[in-house]
Structure formats: C-alpha cells, structure tokens
Design an enzyme around this catalytic site. Sequence first.
Site: not given
Ligand code: EPZ
Length: 416
Positions: A22-23, A91, A115, A303
């Site tokens: 998916k990701n 998202r 979320c 995850d």
């Molecule tokens: C991706 O989400 C995945 N989703 C998530 O999978 C996964 O949990 C996550 O990466 C971490 O591995 C997809 O790929 C579609 P991040 P993403 O930006 O990109 C903070 C699932 O279960 N952050 O790496 O949204 C954020 O709040 C899903 O399949 C900022 O502060 O995650 C978090 O604490 C859930 N500022 C951390 O970084 C930003 O601009 C990591 O988030 C961006 C993120």
Amino acid sequence: MDKIVIAGGVPLAGEVEISGAKNAALPIIAATLLAPGEHRLYNVPPLADIRTAKKLLGLMGVTFEDGEPLVVDSSRLTGWMAPYETVKTMRAAVLVLGPLVARARQASVSLPGGCAIGARPIDQHLKGLEAMGVKITLNQGYVEAKAKRLHGADITLDLPTVTGTENLMMAATLAKGTTRLVNAAQEPEVTDLARFLTVMGAQIEGIGTDVLTIHGVQELKPASYTIMSDRIEAGTYLAAAAITKGQVTITNAPVPYMAAVLEKFHEAGVRLSTTNDRIMVEPGGSLIGVDVKTHFFPGFPTDMQAQFMALMSLAKGASVITETIFENRYMHVSELKRLGADINVTGNLAVVRGCKQLQGAPVMATDLRASASLVIAGLAAAGTTEILRVYHLDLGYARLVEKLSALGARIRREAA
Ligand code: EPZ
C-alpha cells in the site's frame, strides 16, 4: 458497517501470498501525474485506499483501466485540487502536492488534519517546497501552492518523514537544477518510488540512503513498473502464524526489507526460516517477552508495533514496547486488555506482562494496524472475538478474511 467474528484457538496452516505494498502503491500512483501518458502498474493491491487514490486522480482528469497491469492515463490534467472530503479519508492524498506543483505549477490540497495515531503535521513537506521556490499559502484549510518553475535546493529535513521525502523527491525531478535531500527517509517504499521515478527518466542518486540527490530534468516519460510486496502485511501474517503456533509459509514476502522484524520474532522464540521471498513459520517455539523500540527504517517499523504487542501479550515474562514515531499509537491497548491482556502504558512506553490465555470479547478497531492486532489476538483467544469498525482493515489489508480462512482460521465478516 461490518464486523469480523473470530472463533479462536486454531493453529494456522498452509501458504499465504503477500500482496503489493500500500505505502509504495500510493506514492507511485501519485507520481504518474509527473509524466503525461499511459503508465502500466503491476501488483497494485486491491485496497480501499487505492480506490480513493484513483478517485482523487480521476478528479484531475486521470483515467484508469482496471486489471493487471492497472493502466493509468495521465495525459490530460484538468484539475489540481485534492478536496477535504478525500484527504480526510486518506492522509496519503497529500502525496499529490509535489507532483501537481511540479507539473501544473499549482496545487490546492486540503491540509490533512490529525488522525487517531497522532497530529501528523506536514511542515517538512511545505518547508522543502518553499526552498524549491514554491509560494505556499493556507486558505480555508487548503494548502495553496504556486510556482513559475521549481528550482533545485539543499534541504535538510528535521526528521526522516516518509511521505515528506516522497513529495519533495517527486517535486525535485522536474525542478531546474539539483536538489539535495538530507536526512531523507530510507523506507523501502521510498526506494520503490525512487526506482519508478528512475524508470520514468528521473536522475536520482543515493537511492536507499539518507541523502538523495535529484538532478532535475525537462520532462519524464510514462512507464511500466511492478510495485514491491508489502512488508507490513507479511509481518502481520507472521504474527498471526506465531500466536496460533501454526505451520505457515508466507510467500512473495520482501524478506530483505524485514531484517528488524524477523530479528525480533527470532528473539521472541518464534521458529522461522527464510529464503529471499519466503518466510516459513514452524510450531514448537516457546514465546518469551522481548523489548522493542520502534524507529525509522532500518529500525523496527511503527506499523508492526501493535501486531507485535498482541504476540507479546501471550509471551512468557514481560516485554517493554517503546513507540518513538507517533505520539498516540496505543489505541489498541485498551481493546487488547478487553481480551484479557496485561498491559500498562506510561507516556510512549508500554509494559506487557504475558498471560496464559486470552478470552474472546467484542472489541473496537481504531486505526489500521490497531485493527490488525485485534485480529491476531482474536485468532489466539478462547471463544469468540467480534471486531467492530473493520473498515479500518480494508484500507490496508487485501482479502484478509479470505486469506486467513484459507489458513484454517474460523473467521467471517458480517454486517454489524
Ligand atoms: C508513512 O506515514 C506511512 N504512510 C505510515 O503508515 C507510517 O506509519 C509512517 O510513514 C512511518 O513509517 C504512508 O506511507 C502512506 P512520517 P507519514 O511523515 O509519511 C512527524 C500505515 O499504517 N512529521 O514519516 O505520514 C509525524 O508527525 C501508515 O500504513 C512531522 O513532524 O509518516 C510523525 O511523528 C500509518 N512533520 C513522524 O514525523 C512533517 O512534515 C513520522 O511521520 C512530517 C512528519
């Protein structure tokens, strides 16, 4: 709204094939916006999130021909807006921001709200685009992005955000000059996207490392690509096989990308062996509590945290689980406790004391991976477990009930 009903206690047996990731599929579908024309995508998983992504791009003039491959025609771009209605359900819709502003020089994308698992801001996405010359304004909950032509930039991310890295890498492919993305995410799905971009003609160095160098090009060409298989789905079936003391072979598993997960299952006493794309789980290991800390790749994936916690709830001794990526990713704890698990949470730390037996009960799914942990616990619990709000599972697990039934699970889906 449906529910899933499980009569637990059956050791799983047989083979289960893993679907596309998916990701990886979501950013790759968004990336088709970068190159006008017909793209052929193989191994796209049949998931609700993929249907949402297709609906979203459809709003912009992109057409789809279902089948294997999925044919995506992005020749015509008639719109560049990602509406609130869509972004609030997925998202990852934010992944159209980079490609749209790179191709159409403008984009209007609803700002994703928080979320269940955390606030999840996109400040790093916006910071990077601004460094590439994009003018960003916020208007009634929408990110309005405009740029004459993007230019290369040196961008150091505060943290290795996955979709942030993906958005900026996609935008940089058509920028004037070179972009260096430092502290980039190294998740395998980011690598899969970078490989797709390269097949389209992008020039990217450092793929798979924390420094990506993207030399912008004038244009990209449509491409054919096979999406990687899903390491989190594979890890989920691994937990299901282990908790039921089953004999299961997981095929089409991206084993080279699962080292941290496989290591922890080994440590926990699960008897397993692997080849390059198969995981064989044998019964007979005695489950012991091990400590886990989630981390950015190549560390233990957040995850898989909930699924591993379900397993630890039946392990001998205690395990300490530390969630370092999302600030609110323990929604499954209270539901696992309803099944009799002994778990105490303090801040981002959960102490799981293994118990002898879980008892079936009605429980509520709250997010995608939390729901998977309830299914895993329900497969081991005595009696019947009913999982409500299973639409969360449809977002990320292809044919879950079918696949588990084929492994002998007493599981069915019915209207709640
Ligand atoms: C991706 O989400 C995945 N989703 C998530 O999978 C996964 O949990 C996550 O990466 C971490 O591995 C997809 O790929 C579609 P991040 P993403 O930006 O990109 C903070 C699932 O279960 N952050 O790496 O949204 C954020 O709040 C899903 O399949 C900022 O502060 O995650 C978090 O604490 C859930 N500022 C951390 O970084 C930003 O601009 C990591 O988030 C961006 C993120």
